[in-house]
Design a protein around this motif. Structure first.
Motif, mmCIF file in Angstrom:
data_model
loop_
_atom_site.group_PDB
_atom_site.id
_atom_site.type_symbol
_atom_site.label_atom_id
_atom_site.label_comp_id
_atom_site.label_asym_id
_atom_site.label_seq_id
_atom_site.Cartn_x
_atom_site.Cartn_y
_atom_site.Cartn_z
ATOM 1 N N GLY A 22 0.780 -1.229 0.000
ATOM 2 C CA GLY A 22 0.000 0.000 0.000
ATOM 3 C C GLY A 22 0.813 1.281 0.000
ATOM 4 N N ALA A 23 1.999 1.246 0.594
ATOM 5 C CA ALA A 23 2.814 2.463 0.692
ATOM 6 C C ALA A 23 3.482 2.758 -0.655
ATOM 7 C CB ALA A 23 3.870 2.298 1.780
ATOM 8 N N GLU A 24 3.358 3.997 -1.089
ATOM 9 C CA GLU A 24 4.011 4.394 -2.342
ATOM 10 C C GLU A 24 5.521 4.549 -2.138
ATOM 11 O OE1 GLU A 24 3.912 7.966 -5.683
ATOM 12 O OE2 GLU A 24 2.368 7.899 -4.148
ATOM 13 N N TRP A 25 5.901 5.106 -0.984
ATOM 14 C CA TRP A 25 7.303 5.309 -0.637
ATOM 15 C C TRP A 25 7.622 4.538 0.640
ATOM 16 C CZ3 TRP A 25 10.760 8.061 -3.538
ATOM 17 C CH2 TRP A 25 10.233 8.862 -4.546
ATOM 18 N N SER A 26 8.827 3.982 0.701
ATOM 19 C CA SER A 26 9.274 3.271 1.892
ATOM 20 C C SER A 26 10.731 3.613 2.157
ATOM 21 C CB SER A 26 9.123 1.762 1.699
ATOM 22 O OG SER A 26 9.588 1.078 2.839
ATOM 23 N N GLN A 27 10.983 4.270 3.261
ATOM 24 C CA GLN A 27 12.327 4.628 3.703
ATOM 25 C C GLN A 27 13.119 5.345 2.618
ATOM 26 O OE1 GLN A 27 14.070 1.117 5.406
ATOM 27 N NE2 GLN A 27 12.532 1.023 7.019
ATOM 28 N N GLY A 28 12.480 6.294 1.962
ATOM 29 C CA GLY A 28 13.153 7.141 0.984
ATOM 30 C C GLY A 28 13.208 6.590 -0.422
ATOM 31 N N ARG A 29 12.660 5.423 -0.637
ATOM 32 C CA ARG A 29 12.685 4.813 -1.975
ATOM 33 C C ARG A 29 11.266 4.544 -2.442
ATOM 34 N NH1 ARG A 29 16.942 1.527 0.610
ATOM 35 N NH2 ARG A 29 18.900 2.395 -0.091
ATOM 36 N N ARG A 30 11.060 4.704 -3.736
ATOM 37 C CA ARG A 30 9.756 4.369 -4.296
ATOM 38 C C ARG A 30 9.564 2.866 -4.129
ATOM 39 N NH1 ARG A 30 6.002 6.968 -6.892
ATOM 40 N NH2 ARG A 30 7.262 8.763 -7.384
ATOM 41 N N GLN A 31 8.408 2.515 -3.615
ATOM 42 C CA GLN A 31 8.095 1.110 -3.343
ATOM 43 C C GLN A 31 7.967 0.334 -4.654
ATOM 44 O OE1 GLN A 31 8.320 -0.766 -0.657
ATOM 45 N NE2 GLN A 31 6.349 -0.635 0.354
ATOM 46 N N LEU A 32 8.641 -0.772 -4.747
ATOM 47 C CA LEU A 32 8.536 -1.645 -5.908
ATOM 48 C C LEU A 32 7.348 -2.575 -5.710
ATOM 49 C CD1 LEU A 32 12.300 -2.593 -6.255
ATOM 50 C CD2 LEU A 32 11.054 -0.824 -7.507
ATOM 51 N N ALA A 33 6.864 -3.116 -6.795
ATOM 52 C CA ALA A 33 5.752 -4.069 -6.698
ATOM 53 C C ALA A 33 6.182 -5.229 -5.803
ATOM 54 C CB ALA A 33 5.369 -4.576 -8.084
ATOM 55 N N GLY A 34 5.329 -5.561 -4.838
ATOM 56 C CA GLY A 34 5.637 -6.640 -3.907
ATOM 57 C C GLY A 34 5.671 -7.986 -4.611
ATOM 58 N N ASP A 35 6.416 -8.899 -4.049
ATOM 59 C CA ASP A 35 6.503 -10.250 -4.607
ATOM 60 C C ASP A 35 6.285 -11.261 -3.486
ATOM 61 O OD1 ASP A 35 8.837 -10.173 -3.129
ATOM 62 O OD2 ASP A 35 10.170 -10.305 -4.842
ATOM 63 N N GLY A 36 6.444 -12.503 -3.823
ATOM 64 C CA GLY A 36 6.258 -13.558 -2.841
ATOM 65 C C GLY A 36 7.182 -13.413 -1.644
ATOM 66 N N GLY A 37 8.351 -12.835 -1.854
ATOM 67 C CA GLY A 37 9.305 -12.660 -0.761
ATOM 68 C C GLY A 37 8.791 -11.736 0.332
ATOM 69 N N VAL A 38 8.116 -10.641 -0.058
ATOM 70 C CA VAL A 38 7.594 -9.731 0.965
ATOM 71 C C VAL A 38 6.421 -10.366 1.705
ATOM 72 C CG1 VAL A 38 8.402 -7.643 -0.210
ATOM 73 C CG2 VAL A 38 6.090 -8.434 -0.600
#
Length: 185
Positions: A22-38
């Motif tokens: 849901g977050a567009e930005w995370s810790q100063g970086r644009r959030q990448l599309a989540g994958d199975g790892g997240v």
């Protein structure tokens, strides 16, 4: 793990999943599309074991994570009624139905999903229930949005005096460095 620890772990996993999708930005970086790892990392917060997520379930986790983020973000902003409405819709969609189950050789434990739902829906039912329990508690004000620039992460304030402003030390350090540089300019 006692009941309170399990609820806290489920809530931590719910927030992690919500931030991942849901977050567009995370810790100063644009959030990448989540994958199975997240998703697997979020599930590990509540199970303390490695959980392998089938790629076919990723879409369901992603949609549920986005909906959880919306509901939790509303709660963090103080829009409790709107958050409750979102959580109620998600509880209905996941058919959350708490029940005690026992697997061979294990003690009884609480599951939050109705029989016959997908594994992803079962997990989302548990996470939504944990978020709903937070909303119904006196601790709801501990859910915060990170105040750092370019970070949309949500977190639970675990400090003793409840003054935590950042989701991580990375965000805190970026903010302090930016303030220091601004003073020097």
């Amino acid at each position: 793990m006692d009941a309170t620890e399990h609820l806290e772990a489920s809530l931590a996993a719910a927030i992690a999943l919500a931030n991942s999708f849901g977050a567009e930005w995370s810790q100063g970086r644009r959030q990448l599309a989540g994958d199975g790892g997240v998703v697997e990392a979020a599930l590990r917060l509540t199970t303390n074991r490695v959980v392998v997520v089938d790629d076919s379930a990723l879409t369901e986790f992603a949609e549920g994570g986005k909906r959880l983020y919306r509901a939790l973000n509303l709660l963090a902003d103080g829009s409790v009624d709107e958050s409750a409405q979102e959580l109620n819709e998600l509880l209905q969609a996941t058919r959350a139905a708490p029940q005690l189950l026992r697997q061979m050789g294990s003690p009884w434990h609480l599951h939050f999903s109705a029989p016959g739902v997908s594994e992803a829906t079962g997990w989302l039912a548990e996470f939504t229930t944990a978020a709903a329990m937070l909303l119904g508690s006196s601790d709801q004000q501990l859910l915060r949005a990170c105040t750092a620039e370019r970070c949309d992460n949500l977190f639970l304030d675990a400090t003793r005096n409840h003054t935590q402003r950042f989701c991580s030390t990375a965000c805190q350090n970026r903010t302090k460095v930016a303030a220091f540089r601004a003073r020097g300019a």
